[in-house]
Design an enzyme around this catalytic site. Sequence first.
Site, PDB file in Angstrom:
ATOM      1  CE  LYS A  22       1.067   1.353   4.409  1.00 61.53           C
ATOM      2  NZ  LYS A  22       1.715   2.590   4.662  1.00 61.53           N
ATOM      3  CG  ASP A 148      -0.994  -0.384   8.534  1.00 61.74           C
ATOM      4  OD1 ASP A 148      -1.816   0.319   8.790  1.00 61.74           O
ATOM      5  OD2 ASP A 148       0.403   0.130   8.110  1.00 61.74           O
TER       6      ASP A 148
HETATM    7  P1  ATP Z   1       4.649  -0.475   7.687  1.00 63.22           P
HETATM    8  O1  ATP Z   1       4.203   0.462   6.333  1.00 63.22           O
HETATM    9  O2  ATP Z   1       3.434  -1.047   8.229  1.00 63.22           O
HETATM   10  O3  ATP Z   1       5.270   0.583   8.994  1.00 63.22           O
HETATM   11  P2  ATP Z   1       7.079  -1.289   6.690  1.00 63.22           P
HETATM   12  O4  ATP Z   1       6.856  -1.272   5.257  1.00 63.22           O
HETATM   13  O5  ATP Z   1       7.788   0.169   7.214  1.00 63.22           O
HETATM   14  O6  ATP Z   1       5.576  -1.239   7.303  1.00 63.22           O
HETATM   15  P3  ATP Z   1       7.716  -3.872   6.965  1.00 63.22           P
HETATM   16  O7  ATP Z   1       8.328  -4.206   5.616  1.00 63.22           O
HETATM   17  O8  ATP Z   1       6.379  -4.396   7.102  1.00 63.22           O
HETATM   18  O9  ATP Z   1       7.712  -2.519   7.179  1.00 63.22           O
HETATM   19  O10 ATP Z   1       8.887  -4.507   7.848  1.00 63.22           O
HETATM   20  C1  ATP Z   1       8.921  -3.999   9.161  1.00 63.22           C
HETATM   21  C2  ATP Z   1       9.967  -5.022   9.982  1.00 63.22           C
HETATM   22  O11 ATP Z   1       9.198  -6.075  10.245  1.00 63.22           O
HETATM   23  C3  ATP Z   1      10.884  -5.597   8.981  1.00 63.22           C
HETATM   24  O12 ATP Z   1      12.172  -5.040   9.346  1.00 63.22           O
HETATM   25  C4  ATP Z   1      11.137  -7.153   9.375  1.00 63.22           C
HETATM   26  O13 ATP Z   1      12.022  -7.332  10.371  1.00 63.22           O
HETATM   27  C5  ATP Z   1       9.839  -7.452  10.345  1.00 63.22           C
HETATM   28  N1  ATP Z   1       8.756  -8.349   9.408  1.00 63.22           N
HETATM   29  C6  ATP Z   1       8.220  -9.507  10.067  1.00 63.22           C
HETATM   30  N2  ATP Z   1       7.635 -10.179   9.281  1.00 63.22           N
HETATM   31  C7  ATP Z   1       7.706  -9.560   7.985  1.00 63.22           C
HETATM   32  C8  ATP Z   1       7.371  -9.836   6.498  1.00 63.22           C
HETATM   33  N3  ATP Z   1       6.591 -11.103   6.173  1.00 63.22           N
HETATM   34  N4  ATP Z   1       7.910  -9.047   5.604  1.00 63.22           N
HETATM   35  C9  ATP Z   1       8.575  -7.941   5.821  1.00 63.22           C
HETATM   36  N5  ATP Z   1       8.992  -7.705   7.225  1.00 63.22           N
HETATM   37  C10 ATP Z   1       8.639  -8.392   8.266  1.00 63.22           C
END
Ligand code: ATP
Length: 299
Positions: A22, A148
Amino acid sequence: MQTGYNMDSDKKNTIIKKAYAKVNLGLDVIRRREDGYHEVKMIMQTVDLYDILAFTRREKPGIVVTTDRDELPGDENNLVYKAARLLTETYFIKEGIKIELQKRIPMAAGMAGGSTDAAAVFHGMNEMFELGMSEDEMCTLGVKIGADVPYCIKGGTALAEGIGEMLTRLPDTPGCMVLIAKPNIDVSTKFVYENLHAEKLDCHPDIDGMRAAIEAGDLRGVARRMGNVLETVTVKAYPVIGEIKEAMMKKGAWNALMSGSGPTVFGIFGEEEEARAAYDEIAGANLAGQIFLCGWAGR
Ligand code: ATP
């Protein structure tokens, strides 16, 4: 389904789900609650950039999660594992499951990569084990994994309020080219929220106006109202975010914005040629390590 990847699962007994990333067309923080959570008002939009999850039954009980990234193990910290365990315990599932995750969505990027993988687990296991959960039931359970997750379960265009879990479905945002660029920096969501002075913000994005623009099918009106209060923290701390935005605008983006807590930037383009020129500019100047040209993904 042809995924272009090698999966060692037996295709006949495998369910494949795409987990869409998203962006936030608008992100406002209303206040910091006493419990430390932030009350937000956001316009969420899925993009056609996704991870792939393959679900296969196992004869032995238990949950096995594999990933194609060394830096992301399939252990109990992975949101895929957490969602699978929550469902297994809630529905007393006796059978085992193997979930193979192929990451494409940039990680720790502000694109809800982990949350959308968890959401795909709800859809995949609901189908595989015939749990009969409605989307609303999935959301009630999904929020235990993350704020989320309910939005990711539903996808499409939505207004998200509360801590992000109170959703109002909106019509699809009009189609356009979307350029997504993730610079090679890691931004901690915790750092961003800790350094945000929610009470002192003197400028808030017009989320109600954006909602009206979406309802009217007015893409220019949407682009004009794009705004994210978290940029007040990140653009100052990481100038490359501002540089990517500038590069997109220079090449004809209708607008460009950081998604979530960053550092990913997305730009909206009316013309594919301009979006490609921005892609080349950002790649050439080495501003971002991961760049994708895509569009919105509907429900
Ligand atoms: P948001 O937009 O919800 O803040 P994000 O894009 O910033 O999410 P994610 O990619 O969801 O961040 O990942 C944040 C942390 O969560 C990663 O550094 C990782 O260690 C952990 N994590 C756990 N499971 C997953 C997964 N399936 N995919 C990605 N990261 C994951």
